[in-house]
Design an enzyme around this catalytic site. Structure first.
Site, PDB file in Angstrom:
ATOM      1  N   GLY A  84       0.666  -1.243  -0.115  1.00  0.00           N
ATOM      2  CA  GLY A  84       0.016   0.072  -0.092  1.00  0.00           C
ATOM      3  C   GLY A  84       0.844   1.184  -0.125  1.00  0.00           C
ATOM      4  N   CYS A  85       0.075   2.492   0.377  1.00  0.00           N
ATOM      5  CA  CYS A  85       0.956   3.620   0.326  1.00  0.00           C
ATOM      6  C   CYS A  85       1.848   3.807   1.519  1.00  0.00           C
ATOM      7  CB  CYS A  85       0.071   4.521   0.106  1.00  0.00           C
ATOM      8  SG  CYS A  85       0.437   6.319  -0.307  1.00  0.00           S
ATOM      9  N   VAL A  86       2.917   2.915   1.656  1.00  0.00           N
ATOM     10  CA  VAL A  86       3.797   3.148   2.784  1.00  0.00           C
ATOM     11  C   VAL A  86       4.740   4.145   2.850  1.00  0.00           C
ATOM     12  CG1 VAL A  86       3.655   0.888   3.320  1.00  0.00           C
ATOM     13  CG2 VAL A  86       5.338   1.370   1.784  1.00  0.00           C
TER      14      VAL A  86
END
Lengths: 437, 105
Positions: free
Chosen positions: B103-105
């Protein structure tokens, strides 16, 4: 001699706009030249390989970075975006190409001393490429290798007194418009509030503890120069609640053509002489303005503080003196259930130096969302799922007509049991005694 | 893909040092990873976090949210970072053999 042929990218060196390709090539050349002076800690040809890889993506119309990447520095759960090229043999210079987010000063004011120091560090331990700045606000250092991360972090913190920004399911780096530093419309010190909230919630910024990401943005007035209403889960927008201050002499000067409307913003085209009736009074969304005996009048009770008249006549009209901010919640991009702008939660709040009022709203929302928010659910989606009413309950804010643009038109209205005489426990036999089958 | 040999075991890992297959996990893996994750000695508390992550993953097919990890182990996030300096995702999940967070890490 460039390392890779880049015929497609070369086309982007022409034209008037500053070319990122020309800049990249210059940086690639500079690294080649300086390799005897600087002991580069990542491959000298990192920028050449980036250009080569990008050219390949232009040809194949597909990205050549692998999925994801989990790297970082000890103590923090975010701040670094790991990235690996999917053609490491062909482009070894960008086999690792991690991005570091560096927390920027509010309003992005710099001294060259600071920028030079940062550039020296980044030239030495990174690619020398940056993004000034990421959309959230961070200084973005583009491209380094895993072993350099702790080294860079050490130098940032020990020598530059500078921390990383946020990434992951946490509070992301807050940002503000320039505010009172150079704008006469700022209704509060956006930079100071941005700075104070950033410092107050460092823990939430560096160690992801949330269901998903969460952003703050601080706009000094409704013009929204940092676009908080669209790009922050909690948006702080300055406003005032007394009267717009009118300088009638300056109004006359605008009418007389002595001062250009909108600070001369439309000077590039002939729009005719300034017509206050047409350009201000008739465009006021609440029609609360009128001219009388050469004087401008405003019925401030009906003014929604849209900024239009002030924007058109900045030298004649000023924001009021009783200033504060509104808080709006829930803005997000489309994924998963559709884009949202912020919804008004707190119509007006004074900003005092303790920031207790602001912190109370923030923490009440976090307490609720951290407990109730589903995995990867933005605040805006939790609000949709559990209802705006719930947001009001957890923040202790009474419902107010200003909370809606219009009342609901469907009749699916929930009542609390205690609001209904007799409650929800009913005996069917009692009903049958009056209504036989 | 890189292969790691440690104490007679072989592990397939990605660039970030995450196990490619959860089934490859063994106690030796923890021993191998701990140094790169800034952990000197493995305590019962480390083990408790690892055990829970593995149980949760086997049962649910995903890693638990941070809130659930804290609630079940009784460790506040601050304590989890004391145990695993790179945090629950990069530190604890990697040691437990769970797939890399996405994901949007």
């Amino acid at each position: 001699m460039p390392k890779h042929e880049t015929p497609l990218l070369d086309q982007l060196e022409s034209g008037a706009w500053p070319s990122f390709v020309a800049d990249l090539k210059r940086q690639a050349g500079s690294r080649q030249q300086k390799q005897n002076e600087i002991e580069f800690q990542i491959p000298v040809d990192v920028v050449d390989d980036l250009l080569g890889l990008l050219e390949l993506s232009y040809v194949e119309k597909e990205v050549h970075w692998k999925h994801g990447g989990i790297v970082g520095v000890f103590g923090y759960g975010g701040g670094v975006i790991g990235r690996y090229c999917d053609q490491p043999e062909k482009f070894p210079g960008v086999a690792h190409f991690h991005t570091m987010r560096v927390n920027q000063p509010a309003g992005k004011y710099y001294k060259t001393d600071y920028l030079r120091q940062l550039c020296d560090l980044w030239d030495f331990r990174g690619s020398g490429l940056t993004n000034m700045h990421g959309s959230t606000g961070d200084i973005v250092l583009l491209g380094t290798t895993t072993p350099q991360l702790e080294e860079i972090f050490y130098e940032l913190t020990h020598k530059m007194d500078q921390d990383l920004g946020g990434s992951g399911s946490n509070l992301r780096t807050p940002a503000a418009c320039l505010g009172e530093s150079r704008c006469e419309w700022a209704c509060y010190d956006t930079q100071e509030l941005c700075y104070q909230m950033t410092m107050e919630y460092q823990d939430e910024l560096h160690r992801p503890a949330f269901p998903y990401k969460f952003k703050f943005k601080f706009d000094g007035c409704p013009n929204g120069c940092v676009a908080s209403i669209a790009r922050a889960d909690m948006s702080f927008i300055g406003t005032w609640r007394d009267d717009i201050r009118i300088d009638q002499e300056a109004v006359a000067a605008y009418v007389g053509g002595e001062i250009k409307p909108n600070g001369g913003a439309h000077a590039g085209k002939d729009w005719g002489p300034f017509d206050i009736q047409k350009e201000v009074i008739d465009l006021c969304p609440t029609k609360c303005m009128w001219m009388e005996g050469g004087k401008l009048n405003i019925n401030d009770r009906e003014c929604t503080r849209c900024m239009h008249c002030i924007n058109v006549m900045p030298r004649a009209l000023r924001i009021g003196n009783d200033r504060g901010l509104s808080i709006l919640c829930g803005a997000k991009a489309p994924i998963l259930d559709g884009a949202q702008l912020g919804s008004l939660l707190v119509p007006f709040m004074k900003v005092d130096e303790s920031y207790d009022g602001v912190k109370e709203v923030i923490e009440n929302i976090w307490d609720w969302w951290m407990e109730e928010g589903k995995n990867r659910e933005r605040l805006g989606e939790t609000m949709k799922r559990q209802g705006f009413q719930k947001l009001l309950e957890v923040t202790g804010i009474d419902p107010d007509p200003r909370h809606v643009s219009e009342p609901r038109h469907n009749p699916y209205i929930f009542w609390k049991e205690e609001e209904v005489p007799g409650g929800f426990e009913r005996d069917i036999n009692d009903y049958r005694s009056r209504h036989p089958k | 893909m890189a292969t790691v040999e440690f104490k007679g075991k072989t592990f397939e890992v990605d660039e970030d040092g995450f196990l490619q297959k959860f089934e490859d996990w063994s106690p030796e893996w923890v021993d191998y990873v701990k140094e790169s994750e800034g952990i000197k000695e493995l305590t019962d508390e480390h083990q408790k976090v690892i055990d829970f992550l593995q149980d949760y993953y086997k049962k649910n097919g995903i890693a638990p949210m941070v809130r659930i990890l804290s609630k079940v182990t009784g460790f506040k996030l601050k304590h989890i970072y004391e145990l695993f300096p790179s945090g629950p995702g990069k530190g604890a999940c990697k040691m437990a053999g769970l797939p890399k967070p996405t994901g949007c890490v």
